[in-house]
Design a protein around this motif. Structure first.
Motif, PDB file in Angstrom:
ATOM      1  N   LEU A 282       0.908  -1.081  -0.048  1.00 21.01           N
ATOM      2  CA  LEU A 282      -0.027   0.070   0.001  1.00 21.01           C
ATOM      3  C   LEU A 282       0.992   1.265  -0.119  1.00 21.01           C
ATOM      4  CD1 LEU A 282      -2.810  -0.821   2.470  1.00 21.01           C
ATOM      5  CD2 LEU A 282      -2.870  -0.825   0.093  1.00 21.01           C
ATOM      6  N   THR A 283       0.462   2.124  -0.835  1.00 24.36           N
ATOM      7  CA  THR A 283       1.059   3.531  -0.794  1.00 24.36           C
ATOM      8  C   THR A 283       0.880   4.308   0.424  1.00 24.36           C
ATOM      9  OG1 THR A 283      -0.763   4.680  -1.789  1.00 24.36           O
ATOM     10  CG2 THR A 283       0.949   3.766  -3.287  1.00 24.36           C
ATOM     11  N   THR A 284       1.731   5.048   0.779  1.00 25.41           N
ATOM     12  CA  THR A 284       1.421   6.119   2.033  1.00 25.41           C
ATOM     13  C   THR A 284       0.021   6.725   1.867  1.00 25.41           C
ATOM     14  OG1 THR A 284       3.733   6.464   2.155  1.00 25.41           O
ATOM     15  CG2 THR A 284       2.226   7.974   3.382  1.00 25.41           C
ATOM     16  N   ASN A 285      -0.396   7.369   0.800  1.00 28.16           N
ATOM     17  CA  ASN A 285      -1.798   7.678   0.598  1.00 28.16           C
ATOM     18  C   ASN A 285      -2.764   6.740   1.043  1.00 28.16           C
ATOM     19  OD1 ASN A 285      -0.709  10.384  -0.098  1.00 28.16           O
ATOM     20  ND2 ASN A 285      -0.799   9.883  -2.328  1.00 28.16           N
ATOM     21  N   ALA A 286      -2.702   5.551   0.339  1.00 22.72           N
ATOM     22  CA  ALA A 286      -3.564   4.453   0.490  1.00 22.72           C
ATOM     23  C   ALA A 286      -3.813   3.879   2.184  1.00 22.72           C
ATOM     24  CB  ALA A 286      -3.396   3.346  -0.298  1.00 22.72           C
ATOM     25  N   ARG A 287      -2.660   3.968   2.804  1.00 23.67           N
ATOM     26  CA  ARG A 287      -2.681   3.693   4.281  1.00 23.67           C
ATOM     27  C   ARG A 287      -3.473   4.701   4.982  1.00 23.67           C
ATOM     28  NH1 ARG A 287       2.842   2.102   2.978  1.00 23.67           N
ATOM     29  NH2 ARG A 287       3.806   4.042   4.065  1.00 23.67           N
ATOM     30  N   GLN A 288      -2.951   6.003   4.737  1.00 27.99           N
ATOM     31  CA  GLN A 288      -3.794   7.078   5.286  1.00 27.99           C
ATOM     32  C   GLN A 288      -5.216   7.021   4.957  1.00 27.99           C
ATOM     33  OE1 GLN A 288      -2.663   9.670   7.112  1.00 27.99           O
ATOM     34  NE2 GLN A 288      -0.396   9.553   6.952  1.00 27.99           N
ATOM     35  N   PHE A 289      -5.640   6.891   4.006  1.00 23.75           N
ATOM     36  CA  PHE A 289      -7.191   6.528   3.640  1.00 23.75           C
ATOM     37  C   PHE A 289      -7.898   5.343   4.499  1.00 23.75           C
ATOM     38  CE2 PHE A 289     -10.946   5.521   1.395  1.00 23.75           C
ATOM     39  CZ  PHE A 289     -11.593   6.883   1.042  1.00 23.75           C
ATOM     40  N   LEU A 290      -7.096   4.369   4.380  1.00 23.93           N
ATOM     41  CA  LEU A 290      -7.531   3.123   5.071  1.00 23.93           C
ATOM     42  C   LEU A 290      -7.528   3.503   6.526  1.00 23.93           C
ATOM     43  CD1 LEU A 290      -8.455   0.253   5.051  1.00 23.93           C
ATOM     44  CD2 LEU A 290      -5.990  -0.339   4.983  1.00 23.93           C
ATOM     45  N   VAL A 291      -6.857   4.263   7.226  1.00 22.38           N
ATOM     46  CA  VAL A 291      -7.029   4.465   8.549  1.00 22.38           C
ATOM     47  C   VAL A 291      -8.274   5.256   8.922  1.00 22.38           C
ATOM     48  CG1 VAL A 291      -6.109   5.818  10.708  1.00 22.38           C
ATOM     49  CG2 VAL A 291      -4.663   4.609   9.155  1.00 22.38           C
ATOM     50  N   ARG A 292      -8.687   5.992   8.012  1.00 24.63           N
ATOM     51  CA  ARG A 292      -9.897   7.001   8.465  1.00 24.63           C
ATOM     52  C   ARG A 292     -11.010   6.004   7.874  1.00 24.63           C
ATOM     53  NH1 ARG A 292      -6.016  10.628   7.304  1.00 24.63           N
ATOM     54  NH2 ARG A 292      -6.139  12.565   8.168  1.00 24.63           N
ATOM     55  N   LEU A 293     -11.084   5.238   6.858  1.00 25.08           N
ATOM     56  CA  LEU A 293     -11.934   4.434   6.379  1.00 25.08           C
ATOM     57  C   LEU A 293     -12.529   3.440   7.702  1.00 25.08           C
ATOM     58  CD1 LEU A 293     -13.963   3.500   4.180  1.00 25.08           C
ATOM     59  CD2 LEU A 293     -12.103   1.789   3.567  1.00 25.08           C
ATOM     60  N   ARG A 294     -11.437   2.719   8.195  1.00 18.18           N
ATOM     61  CA  ARG A 294     -11.767   1.862   9.428  1.00 18.18           C
ATOM     62  C   ARG A 294     -12.273   2.528  10.533  1.00 18.18           C
ATOM     63  NH1 ARG A 294      -5.664   0.230   9.320  1.00 18.18           N
ATOM     64  NH2 ARG A 294      -5.512  -1.382   7.784  1.00 18.18           N
ATOM     65  N   GLU A 295     -12.032   3.492  11.012  1.00 20.23           N
ATOM     66  CA  GLU A 295     -12.533   4.446  11.910  1.00 20.23           C
ATOM     67  C   GLU A 295     -13.809   4.872  11.711  1.00 20.23           C
ATOM     68  OE1 GLU A 295     -12.532   6.001  15.712  1.00 20.23           O
ATOM     69  OE2 GLU A 295     -11.100   4.583  15.043  1.00 20.23           O
ATOM     70  N   THR A 296     -14.346   5.266  10.575  1.00 18.52           N
ATOM     71  CA  THR A 296     -15.327   5.763  10.283  1.00 18.52           C
ATOM     72  C   THR A 296     -16.486   4.560  10.221  1.00 18.52           C
ATOM     73  OG1 THR A 296     -14.718   7.621   9.091  1.00 18.52           O
ATOM     74  CG2 THR A 296     -16.931   7.189   8.601  1.00 18.52           C
TER      75      THR A 296
END
Length: 302
Positions: A282-296
């Motif tokens: 995963l790219t850095t951007n994908a990891r950042q998005f995934l963190v927010r997605l999990r939480e939401t």
């Protein structure tokens, strides 16, 4: 094989495979046809096999060409992603991110996740592809889509991807308010209704098909089938159809005063997951998005 193909070989072959003819590919690549033909011959010589069948109608891929095309797409996409990340490191840019998902995600968690992501990383070029997971998986596997979200049949998980469960979504039957069957509490009371059912046989659609097969066979009027949410809502609101949706979608687009959920509790729930290519980190951007997605997703009232 003594030598590996050059990047220019891969780029030329990919364009020819996409264009369906050497003439069209040469035009896209801004090359002459003889020059492109030489590049293709060099590639075939390097690999020691024929990749293309040439005719007056254009080109078709051999069996080896089809296999090589899939790998070449992935290699070129990985190189692009690697170059993007190096550029971000060297020039403090923020790169790109491509996300794919179905309408359930679009109408529930995506606005919040995307807004938070863009506030944190405003320079990222975020691209969204909407569709069922079955149509998004090829893009995930070849690296064009960083993350895709959709329902997965646990008995038939997709191959070639990493899978992370996000949430479970119960399903319900919706009708327009005032529909004569709006208070029906049993599926068999709906045999003579007009139905709009999923066209796809992937993910939760397959679960519905498996668990409701007996009922489906007893529907008097052959159902209309589509995966389009807009078409479904229109038929429910304007033509008295019934349809099955995730309960979280029963109040979309400020239609609370026009839709009603039937009091039937026997429908299955679906497991929604996020997937990404097993071949790619995963790219850095994908990891950042995934963190927010999990939480939401964790806090959303599914």
């Amino acid at each position: 094989m003594k030598y590996l193909p050059k990047i220019s070989h891969l780029q030329a072959f990919r364009q020819v495979a996409r264009s369906g003819s050497i003439r069209a590919a040469a035009r896209e690549l801004e090359q002459s046809q003889p020059a492109l033909s030489r590049t293709l011959r060099e590639l075939e010589q390097t690999l020691g096999t024929q990749l293309l069948l040439r005719s007056k109608e254009g080109i078709t891929l051999t069996e080896a060409g089809i296999a090589f095309s899939q790998r070449a797409e992935w290699v070129l996409e990985e190189l692009r992603r690697a170059a993007d990340e190096v550029d971000q490191i060297n020039h403090f840019t923020h790169g790109t991110l491509t996300i794919g998902f179905s309408s359930l995600i679009a109408l529930t968690v995506f606005p919040s996740v995307a807004d938070g992501f863009k506030q944190a990383l405003p320079q990222v070029r975020l691209t969204v592809k909407e569709g069922q997971l079955s149509s998004l998986l090829p893009g995930v596997r070849n690296g064009e889509i960083d993350l895709a979200i959709g329902s997965i049949d646990p008995m038939r998980p997709p191959q070639g991807v990493m899978i992370e469960p996000l949430f479970t979504a119960p399903f319900c039957i919706v009708a327009r308010k005032g529909h004569p069957l709006a208070q029906a509490g049993d599926l068999m009371a709906l045999r003579h209704a007009k139905w709009l059912l999923p066209e796809s046989t992937y993910g939760y659609y397959q679960q519905l098909q498996n668990e409701l097969t007996q009922f489906y066979h007893q529907i008097a009027i052959t159902p209309l089938r589509t995966d389009s949410v807009i078409t479904g809502l229109s038929m429910v609101l304007e033509a008295d159809y019934l349809t099955i949706v995730a309960r979280a979608m029963s109040h979309p687009l400020t239609l609370d005063d026009k839709l009603v959920v039937l009091p039937i509790q026997t429908l299955p729930a679906a497991q929604y997951c996020v997937v990404w290519s097993r071949k790619s980190a995963l790219t850095t951007n994908a990891r950042q998005f995934l963190v927010r997605l999990r939480e939401t997703c964790r806090h959303y009232p599914w």
